[in-house]
Design an enzyme around this catalytic site. Structure first.
Site, PDB file in Angstrom:
ATOM      1  N   ASP A 144       0.847  -1.192   0.000  1.00 33.87           N
ATOM      2  CA  ASP A 144       0.000   0.000   0.000  1.00 33.87           C
ATOM      3  C   ASP A 144       0.881   1.240   0.000  1.00 33.87           C
ATOM      4  OD1 ASP A 144      -2.412  -1.460   0.161  1.00 33.87           O
ATOM      5  OD2 ASP A 144      -2.205  -1.641   2.331  1.00 33.87           O
ATOM      6  N   ASP A 178      -7.016  -1.345  -4.714  1.00 29.92           N
ATOM      7  CA  ASP A 178      -8.122  -0.914  -3.863  1.00 29.92           C
ATOM      8  C   ASP A 178      -8.920   0.197  -4.537  1.00 29.92           C
ATOM      9  OD1 ASP A 178      -7.174  -2.651  -1.867  1.00 29.92           O
ATOM     10  OD2 ASP A 178      -5.894  -1.098  -1.007  1.00 29.92           O
TER      11      ASP A 178
END
Length: 205
Positions: A144, A178
């Site tokens: 991330d 995401d």
């Protein structure tokens, strides 16, 4: 362009873009390192060992279950996409489902393979195709990097439960996969009538 080709092109572009960004961050940032692009946009490298928003459960067994669950879910999305392509629907619906599929696959790639192709990012930049990988297959960590602290401050005291506490909006760190899933879900909501058509009831004479 046919709906099938539109789906394939969307999936290829999304997955390739997702992996290029993740591999770049993984091979250029140490864990926790960040670059401030704007006050409200920061590239901050972190790794997610569990579910969305950093939740974890069940250790290695839970991680394996989560990865296998994602694989089953992807099979369901493929079926959903193929059935949708057969219908005459708005191209936005095809793109939406393709983005959701791409996001799921992007994070599965991290979970399945990153543990055996990268070494650790602790206090150093990771090496791709390392001789000393940090994990095992099916137990990789999801990369991330996108952090958007749009507002930070102390909440007013009159707000129940959290009043007077320091709060960051948006505090979660996420990745391109995401984002693709979120955009896909938003498009499905906007084009819900085309995505989920109601069956017309036959009126009997």
């Amino acid at each position: 362009m046919s709906k099938k080709n539109l789906a394939i092109l969307t999936i290829l572009i999304a997955i390739i873009l997702d992996q290029i960004i993740k591999i770049y961050v993984k091979t250029h940032f140490a864990l926790g390192e960040e670059v401030v692009v704007f006050d409200w946009f920061i590239l901050h490298f972190t790794e997610n060992n569990g579910m969305a928003m950093g939740f974890e459960f069940g250790g290695k067994a839970g991680k394996l279950f989560l990865t296998l669950f994602r694989l089953v879910a992807v099979c369901g999305i493929i079926y959903w996409l193929t059935q949708t392509i057969k219908r005459k629907v708005n191209n936005a619906v095809i793109i939406a489902i393709s983005l959701i599929f791409s996001g799921a696959v992007g994070n599965i790639i991290d979970s399945v393979f990153y543990g055996v192709i990268f070494d650790s990012s602790e206090h150093k930049v990771a090496t791709l195709f390392s001789d000393n990988p940090y994990g095992t297959i099916f137990h990789g960590k999801v990369v991330d990097m996108f952090y958007f602290p749009l507002w930070q401050g102390v909440l007013p005291d009159w707000i129940p439960f959290v009043g007077g506490e320091f709060f960051t909006f948006f505090q979660y760190i996420f990745n391109p996969a995401d984002a693709f899933i979120s955009v896909g879900v938003a498009l499905l909501f906007i084009f819900s009538k085309q995505a989920f058509p109601k069956e017309e009831k036959k009126i009997e004479a």
